[in-house]
Design a protein around this motif. Sequence first.
Motif, mmCIF file in Angstrom:
data_model
loop_
_atom_site.group_PDB
_atom_site.id
_atom_site.type_symbol
_atom_site.label_atom_id
_atom_site.label_comp_id
_atom_site.label_asym_id
_atom_site.label_seq_id
_atom_site.Cartn_x
_atom_site.Cartn_y
_atom_site.Cartn_z
ATOM 1 N N THR A 133 0.840 -1.203 0.000
ATOM 2 C CA THR A 133 0.000 0.000 0.000
ATOM 3 C C THR A 133 0.871 1.247 0.000
ATOM 4 N N ASP A 134 1.913 1.247 0.820
ATOM 5 C CA ASP A 134 2.815 2.402 0.867
ATOM 6 C C ASP A 134 3.596 2.538 -0.435
ATOM 7 N N LEU A 135 4.023 1.409 -1.008
ATOM 8 C CA LEU A 135 4.748 1.442 -2.280
ATOM 9 C C LEU A 135 3.871 2.006 -3.396
ATOM 10 N N LYS A 136 2.593 1.627 -3.396
ATOM 11 C CA LYS A 136 1.671 2.143 -4.416
ATOM 12 C C LYS A 136 1.545 3.651 -4.318
ATOM 13 N N ALA A 137 1.473 4.174 -3.103
ATOM 14 C CA ALA A 137 1.347 5.618 -2.920
ATOM 15 C C ALA A 137 2.613 6.342 -3.349
ATOM 16 N N ALA A 138 3.765 5.723 -3.119
ATOM 17 C CA ALA A 138 5.044 6.386 -3.405
ATOM 18 C C ALA A 138 5.477 6.263 -4.860
ATOM 19 N N HIS A 139 5.228 5.102 -5.493
ATOM 20 C CA HIS A 139 5.811 4.843 -6.816
ATOM 21 C C HIS A 139 4.812 4.377 -7.878
ATOM 22 N N ASN A 140 3.590 4.110 -7.494
ATOM 23 C CA ASN A 140 2.573 3.655 -8.441
ATOM 24 C C ASN A 140 3.082 2.515 -9.327
ATOM 25 N N PRO A 141 3.531 1.400 -8.736
ATOM 26 C CA PRO A 141 4.053 0.286 -9.531
ATOM 27 C C PRO A 141 2.944 -0.446 -10.275
ATOM 28 N N TYR A 142 3.331 -1.181 -11.302
ATOM 29 C CA TYR A 142 2.376 -2.049 -12.000
ATOM 30 C C TYR A 142 2.376 -3.393 -11.271
ATOM 31 N N ILE A 143 1.236 -3.774 -10.734
ATOM 32 C CA ILE A 143 1.149 -4.954 -9.874
ATOM 33 C C ILE A 143 0.300 -6.040 -10.537
#
Length: 440
Positions: free
Chosen positions: A262-272
Amino acid sequence: MKTIIVADDLTGANDTSAVLAKNGMRVATLDNPNDSLSYKNFDALAFHTESRGMESENAYNIVNEITKDLFNINIKVDFFSKRIDSTLRGNVGSEIDGILDALPSNTVAMVCPAFPGSNKIVIGDYMLVNGIPLENTDVRNDPTSPVTTSRVATVIAQQSKRQIGIVSMETILQGKEAIVSNIEGLVENGAQIIVFDSCTDEDINNVAQAIIKSNVPFITVDPGAFTNAVVMAMTPVDAVKTKQKALFVIGTASGIVVDQLTDLKAAHNPYIVKINSEELLYPGRAEIECQRVVTEILSNLNNNQLFVIATMVEAKDKLDLKLAAKNAEISVYEASKRICKYVSKMGYQIMVQSKNQIGGVYTSGGDITQEFLAQSKTKGVEIKDEIIPLTVYGRVIGGLLNHKPIVTKGGLIGDKKTLTLCADYLITKISNSFYEEGEH
């Protein structure tokens, strides 16, 4: 070379350099302009004048002199950047004049001091820090460089002799074409310094693209975000973005992984891509699931920088391993081994089939890491650094991934910020790795 940065202190020079380096640029902070030729193949060079607390005239002189020295060195530079403090402290107007007076007379200072990532925005020419007017923050009481107004143009006009124009948020919201038109109109009417409102990174990117499109010779004036946006807008996608792509292979199923993602998505918007773990318990279906995940990642390589494959993205994704193993008529141990094997296989296949577009990999969990390295036919990992306890950075030894940066972490290690910390670290190492390999 994309840019030469002239900062009023060493911290500022390093900060702007770090932003560029994080995005795949080769950057150095130097003390002596005469050393520039040795680094002419770098994307950017930063220099510091230590002039923030000087008298206005002295600050003008030192910036003017270093810019003349750098301009006369035989290095082709796309534009100069005047790095200023993010709260407008120092000799902002004098130093803008100092750098402009050393460059061709038609050069315009494009000033975009917003830094949304640090909660500093500019709207209506007023700088707000965490929603508070700049003049009502602690910078008003700064012992050497107090700032007593929130208006950016006023701060500059207190020292600069040049005509100042303002591009308002109303224009910014109309898009790039409106910004270009406004820039051209202001320049035609004599403006040599143009101040831009900006509230978001998107605003800053639009301004960056507009000033390039306007074909007006310019310098950037900002704390770093704007200069980075201009450099990135000038750089072909394939030349930079492929250097910094990273893959995260996560087979751990726990609440902490969900928080970290969740924190990674907010910081870097990765493709998951979420892996269907249960499919991996059945060999035929496992191969189909592997192919699905690998294909989805590879199909989106050009549009993203960070990629995640994970068995658990949300709490509801957690597999009841005992029940799933029972249904597959295998032991829990065998079920765990199969999931580990196929998740690692996906990671390895993505790395190989990306044809070097993915510069580094993160693996979560000791079993996943061990299996990933076995799939890669490596001899091991050269350990370079410990990011936090039980989280290490190294380089792969041998196999098709030889010398690739790798970060490995125990599955349950860290807090919600740990994955983002690892991502930031890995991105920087991938950039460094690209250049080291190029030099060799």
